[in-house]
Enzyme design. Structure first.
Site, PDB file in Angstrom:
ATOM      1  N   CYS A 100       0.732  -1.060   0.076  1.00 50.31           N
ATOM      2  CA  CYS A 100      -0.055   0.121  -0.004  1.00 50.31           C
ATOM      3  C   CYS A 100       0.924   1.378   0.142  1.00 50.31           C
ATOM      4  O   CYS A 100       1.188   1.952  -0.977  1.00 50.31           O
ATOM      5  CB  CYS A 100      -1.029  -0.146   1.134  1.00 50.31           C
ATOM      6  SG  CYS A 100      -2.509   0.906   0.919  1.00 50.31           S
ATOM      7  N   ARG A 137     -12.469   6.593  -1.022  1.00 48.02           N
ATOM      8  CA  ARG A 137     -11.276   5.640  -1.052  1.00 48.02           C
ATOM      9  C   ARG A 137     -11.761   4.103  -1.486  1.00 48.02           C
ATOM     10  O   ARG A 137     -12.852   3.986  -1.656  1.00 48.02           O
ATOM     11  CB  ARG A 137     -11.099   5.307   0.829  1.00 48.02           C
ATOM     12  CG  ARG A 137     -10.436   6.723   1.400  1.00 48.02           C
ATOM     13  CD  ARG A 137     -10.272   6.385   2.694  1.00 48.02           C
ATOM     14  NE  ARG A 137      -8.868   5.489   2.934  1.00 48.02           N
ATOM     15  CZ  ARG A 137      -7.697   5.749   3.051  1.00 48.02           C
ATOM     16  NH1 ARG A 137      -7.378   7.098   2.703  1.00 48.02           N
ATOM     17  NH2 ARG A 137      -6.652   4.988   2.953  1.00 48.02           N
ATOM     18  N   HIS A 212      -3.733  -5.493   1.803  1.00 42.27           N
ATOM     19  CA  HIS A 212      -3.399  -5.785   3.099  1.00 42.27           C
ATOM     20  C   HIS A 212      -3.939  -7.333   3.359  1.00 42.27           C
ATOM     21  O   HIS A 212      -4.499  -7.954   2.634  1.00 42.27           O
ATOM     22  CB  HIS A 212      -3.976  -4.824   4.170  1.00 42.27           C
ATOM     23  CG  HIS A 212      -3.669  -3.466   3.959  1.00 42.27           C
ATOM     24  ND1 HIS A 212      -2.285  -2.941   4.245  1.00 42.27           N
ATOM     25  CD2 HIS A 212      -4.198  -2.591   3.353  1.00 42.27           C
ATOM     26  CE1 HIS A 212      -2.315  -1.701   4.222  1.00 42.27           C
ATOM     27  NE2 HIS A 212      -3.583  -1.517   3.564  1.00 42.27           N
TER      28      HIS A 212
HETATM   29  N1  GLN Z   1      -1.604   6.830   2.261  1.00 40.15           N
HETATM   30  C1  GLN Z   1      -1.873   5.978   1.183  1.00 40.15           C
HETATM   31  C2  GLN Z   1      -3.163   6.054   0.479  1.00 40.15           C
HETATM   32  O1  GLN Z   1      -4.355   6.278   1.465  1.00 40.15           O
HETATM   33  C3  GLN Z   1      -1.671   4.477   1.945  1.00 40.15           C
HETATM   34  C4  GLN Z   1      -2.471   4.190   2.805  1.00 40.15           C
HETATM   35  C5  GLN Z   1      -2.170   2.518   3.279  1.00 40.15           C
HETATM   36  O2  GLN Z   1      -1.234   2.399   3.227  1.00 40.15           O
HETATM   37  N2  GLN Z   1      -3.204   1.845   3.758  1.00 40.15           N
HETATM   38  O3  GLN Z   1      -3.490   5.694  -0.250  1.00 40.15           O
END
Ligand code: GLN
Length: 266
Positions: A100, A137, A212
């Protein structure tokens, strides 16, 4: 070679800053699966202001997710000698998983929703951009088939079936690949950007992914692939890993595939 004579060092990038959504589970899983085979394992935390030379000892690299603020702090620390050694390690084929926020840092840059562009290491030919505070998101379970070469073929040989990864994604940033190979093809979920069907990236032996889960306990064959690669690089010989009882992991995968109404073999 007798497993009792083997030793692996897992380099864990910024454990306190980069371990969102249970990514430390990757380190625990990798360590445990190697130890079950009688391999001695050292987990080396690569922390803020730690000595850059430590990176030379690392046989497998692990980098977890991070929020934008932490990514910025990490990138400031990674500048200079650390970034140079890390690049050398990855170029030389050190296996690793970067999840990520971590691959966003390995690319050319990450543009957060607020604040300034964070320059990356430029090791992976990819860029990442958050489309803005009002953008949705990318959250949910993600399933993808590994397509990157030669990883996909090596995993298929191990498993006797096409490698399918199940995980969980939660990111605002969207990643767009340049010349680097995608890690896989999305079956369910968003992957890199929710548009082009690609998920993650694969370069040398480094796996970059939005998944993840954590990734390794849900897809233990990836952990075994990492162990095998790391041992091969270190000892210049192929070490056959004793099979483990993965029945519980298989059942968990089957339950998820069923829940997501996917007819995929676990
Ligand atoms: N900051 C990044 C995003 O929101 C990574 C988030 C994460 O590692 N879960 O895209």
């Amino acid at each position: 070679m007798n497993p009792e004579q083997l030793q692996l060092t897992i380099g864990w990038l910024y454990p306190t800053l980069m371990s969102t959504y249970g990514d430390r589970g990757n380190v625990i899983c990798l360590q445990q699966r190697a130890q079950w085979r009688g391999i001695e394992v050292q987990v080396l935390p690569l922390d803020l202001e730690g000595p850059p030379e430590q990176l030379h000892q690392v046989d497998v690299l692990m980098g977890g997710g991070a929020q934008d603020r932490q990514q910025e702090i990490v990138m400031r620390d990674l500048k200079g000698v650390k970034s140079q050694i890390l690049q050398e390690k990855i170029e030389a084929g050190t296996p690793g998983v970067f999840t990520c926020g971590a691959p966003q840092l390995l690319g050319h840059y990450y543009e957060p929703a607020l604040g300034q562009r964070i320059e990356g290491l430029g090791l992976f030919d990819l860029t990442s951009k958050h489309p803005g505070v009002d953008a949705r998101r990318c959250i949910g379970n993600v399933v993808f088939e590994v397509t990157a070469s030669p990883l996909a073929q090596e995993l298929e040989t191990m498993l006797g079936t096409k490698p399918v990864i199940i995980g969980f994604e939660n990111h605002g940033g969207r990643t767009y690949l340049g010349k680097v190979q995608p890690l896989g093809r999305v079956v369910k979920g968003y992957g890199n950007n929710g548009e082009d069907g690609t998920e993650g990236a694969f370069y040398r032996n480094a796996i970059a992914t939005y998944s993840h889960g954590p990734l390794l306990p849900k897809n233990p064959f990836i952990a075994d692939w990492l162990i095998q690669k790391a041992l091969h690089r270190k000892y210049q010989t192929t070490v056959a890993l004793e099979p483990l009882d993965d029945n519980l992991a298989t059942q968990a995968r089957q339950a998820m595939f069923k829940r997501l109404a996917l007819g995929v073999k676990a």
